[in-house]
Design a protein around this motif. Structure first.
Motif, mmCIF file in Angstrom:
data_model
loop_
_atom_site.group_PDB
_atom_site.id
_atom_site.type_symbol
_atom_site.label_atom_id
_atom_site.label_comp_id
_atom_site.label_asym_id
_atom_site.label_seq_id
_atom_site.Cartn_x
_atom_site.Cartn_y
_atom_site.Cartn_z
ATOM 1 N N HIS A 292 -135.327 -42.174 -54.705
ATOM 2 C CA HIS A 292 -136.294 -42.547 -53.667
ATOM 3 C C HIS A 292 -136.649 -41.368 -52.772
ATOM 4 O O HIS A 292 -135.829 -40.503 -52.493
ATOM 5 C CB HIS A 292 -135.833 -43.770 -52.870
ATOM 6 N N ASP B 125 -129.827 -38.374 -48.111
ATOM 7 C CA ASP B 125 -130.360 -39.680 -48.522
ATOM 8 C C ASP B 125 -131.852 -39.708 -48.258
ATOM 9 O O ASP B 125 -132.290 -40.081 -47.191
ATOM 10 C CB ASP B 125 -129.632 -40.796 -47.772
ATOM 11 N N ASN B 126 -132.620 -39.337 -49.207
ATOM 12 C CA ASN B 126 -132.285 -38.986 -50.567
ATOM 13 C C ASN B 126 -133.157 -37.809 -50.988
ATOM 14 O O ASN B 126 -133.483 -37.633 -52.151
ATOM 15 C CB ASN B 126 -132.523 -40.216 -51.466
ATOM 16 N N GLU C 201 -137.452 -47.766 -50.496
ATOM 17 C CA GLU C 201 -136.082 -48.074 -50.933
ATOM 18 C C GLU C 201 -135.232 -48.542 -49.762
ATOM 19 O O GLU C 201 -134.465 -49.498 -49.865
ATOM 20 C CB GLU C 201 -135.456 -46.828 -51.571
ATOM 21 N N GLU C 202 -135.392 -47.874 -48.638
ATOM 22 C CA GLU C 202 -134.545 -48.191 -47.481
ATOM 23 C C GLU C 202 -134.852 -49.568 -46.890
ATOM 24 O O GLU C 202 -134.055 -50.113 -46.139
ATOM 25 C CB GLU C 202 -134.680 -47.106 -46.399
ATOM 26 N N ASP D 184 -128.699 -41.381 -56.089
ATOM 27 C CA ASP D 184 -128.980 -41.753 -54.690
ATOM 28 C C ASP D 184 -127.772 -41.598 -53.770
ATOM 29 O O ASP D 184 -127.615 -42.374 -52.836
ATOM 30 C CB ASP D 184 -129.505 -43.209 -54.670
ATOM 31 N N TYR E 88 -121.538 -37.546 -47.752
ATOM 32 C CA TYR E 88 -122.614 -38.539 -47.701
ATOM 33 C C TYR E 88 -122.380 -39.580 -46.618
ATOM 34 O O TYR E 88 -123.261 -39.857 -45.808
ATOM 35 C CB TYR E 88 -122.721 -39.218 -49.071
#
Ligand SMILES: [Zn+2]
Length: 486
Positions: free
Chosen positions: A267, A279-280, A313-314, A341, A407
């Motif tokens: 994404h 991200d991302n 996506e989020e 991701d 992450y």
């Protein structure tokens, strides 16, 4: 079988195998060479910045993706629009304790949560971890701000727990007519991040904020000491109607079966407190560089390859859901979908979306990744990134399994910025994802069939994906035939 025929057959298999190994080696070699990935990522994060659908930054990111895919050598590049039900942007979120002592809290609104007009002198109630027991201990909560405790996040399980716990907490808060929910940040040192509990692109049921871990703990201690805490609060989120966003698709045509295709996706959208590097953004740049490496290797895959930068996506994998829906009629031709991701946490291998049947063929395809210790396959199935709706359609999916690395500490946070990306590790991941995606596209036989609806449902039960889907209301969509294979 005649002995000569057997030898000939064996030689042929050996030859086909070594061609595949040759191609893999060439692609890996190209991927590790100097490339524009670093400058591409720098442009996306530092110049475009955080990219929420419906904002100019998202449009700039889409233009970035189109340009970069063209430069990388795609045969064609296009965008595919889809609609997100509502737009959302944060205003000047404010909350301050006013009694028994006055101090400002550091906080942000939860994304796609409703606005709350300024309120004065609101009682704060501690509902513990937000369980039924925690609510019971808090007593009457109507009209109050509910403080929900959290554990510090260290592992993937902690992250999933944060998402999975929220729907029930929200339901209890709404039923008991609370004013708003204040979730304690899962990160220390006042770090704030953009969480969301709406996964449909629609505005959530109750105002919610994330409060700095230390500030939330201070309020909890004041309450525990027997003092009633009161706060002023304002959450002037700006909410609007439907918005358009778009996925970006770059294509390499297959040499032999151009109507069959493999997807390599990540994404492109991100939250906006930081610049969406881990991200991302880094993996959006990876997808583009994988195309470059495959093109530069001079080998053209048997099937077509689609390099897709998903949007939305989020907000709940809305771009990939829209893509799977729009392309449903051709998903029999989809030979595999690979997605990455999780920032630059080291890739250990791939999650196969519950597909035990693809393990033998997939083991061969990822064998060249043993040199990176990235060839371990797992047959779990997960919610949470852009393979999801393809998996629900029965297409073989591959999600990179990654170590947590840096992450989680930076997840959706102000600190998710370019400086967190280890470029050498990222280039290794380009090699790994390019190798896998190319192998899926070039293999004489497909890695596995498209599953029937009954087979998909069986993998959901086996992996307990159905339990996760129930928490988020997706199981109901599946059962009603609104989502996934008909
Ligand atoms: Zn992500």
């Amino acid at each position: 079988m005649h002995k000569t025929a057997l030898i000939t057959f064996a030689c042929f298999v050996l030859a086909a195998g070594s061609v595949a190994q040759d191609n893999s080696a060439r692609i890996i070699d190209e991927a590790l060479k100097p490339s524009p990935i670093q400058s591409n990522l720098e442009r996306l994060t530092d110049q475009v910045g955080g990219r929420v659908p419906g904002t100019p930054a998202m449009q700039n990111a889409i233009a970035w993706g189109v340009d970069a895919l063209k430069v990388a050598g795609a045969d064609s590049v296009h965008t595919e629009e889809f609609t997100i039900p509502q737009s959302w942007a944060e205003g000047q979120t404010q909350m301050a304790a006013v009694a028994p002592t006055a101090f400002k809290l550091r906080l942000v609104s939860v994304a796609w949560a409703p606005a709350l007009a300024p309120q004065r002198h609101i009682a704060v109630a501690d509902v513990g971890d937000g369980s039924a027991q925690g609510f019971a201990q808090a007593g009457e909560v109507a009209g109050k701000i509910l403080l929900v405790h959290s554990e510090e996040m260290h592992k993937w399980e902690d992250l999933f727990d944060e998402y999975l716990r929220a729907p029930d907490i929200i339901s209890r808060a709404v039923e008991q007519k609370a004013l708003a929910i204040a979730f304690q940040s899962t990160r220390p040192n006042d770090l704030l991040y953009r969480h969301t509990n709406s996964i449909t692109g629609e505005i959530d049921r109750i105002p919610q904020v994330v409060v700095a871990r230390e500030d939330a703990a201070r309020i909890a201690r004041l309450l525990a000491s027997g003092q009633q805490v009161y706060a002023d609060v304002a959450i002037p989120n700006v909410v609007g109607g439907p918005i358009k966003s778009a996925n970006v698709v770059g294509e390499l045509k297959g040499r032999e079966k151009p109507d069959e295709f493999v997807v390599l996706g990540a994404h492109l959208d991100s939250w906006e407190l930081g610049t969406g590097a881990l991200d991302n953004g880094c993996n959006a740049a990876l997808v583009i560089d994988a195309l470059r490496a495959i093109k530069a290797s001079g080998v053209r895959p048997r099937r077509s390859m689609r390099f897709i930068l998903f949007s939305g996506e989020e907000q709940g994998m809305l771009g990939s859901e829209a893509y799977a829906m729009a392309h449903r009629a051709e998903l029999d031709k989809a030979a595999g979908v690979a997605v990455i991701d999780s920032g630059i946490g080291r890739v250990t291998g791939f999650s196969l979306g519950g597909r035990k049947d693809v393990v033998p063929a997939a083991t061969t395809l990822v064998a060249p990744l043993k040199q990176f210790d990235a060839a371990t396959l797992t047959t779990d199935a997960e919610w949470g990134t852009d393979h999801f709706d393809f998996m629900l359609e029965g297409v073989p999916t591959f999600v990179a399994n990654q170590e947590e690395g840096n992450y989680l500490i930076n997840y959706h946070a102000m600190s998710d910025t370019y400086d967190k990306v280890d470029i050498a590790e990222l280039k290794k991941h380009v090699a790994e994802m390019a190798e896998l995606a190319f192998a899926l596209a070039d293999s004489p036989d497909r890695v596995g069939p498209r599953l029937t609806r009954a087979q998909i449902e069986q993998t959901m039960h086996e992996t307990h994906l159905d339990d996760q889907m129930k928490v988020f209301g997706i199981w109901q969509q599946w059962q009603a035939g609104k989502r996934g294979r008909q």
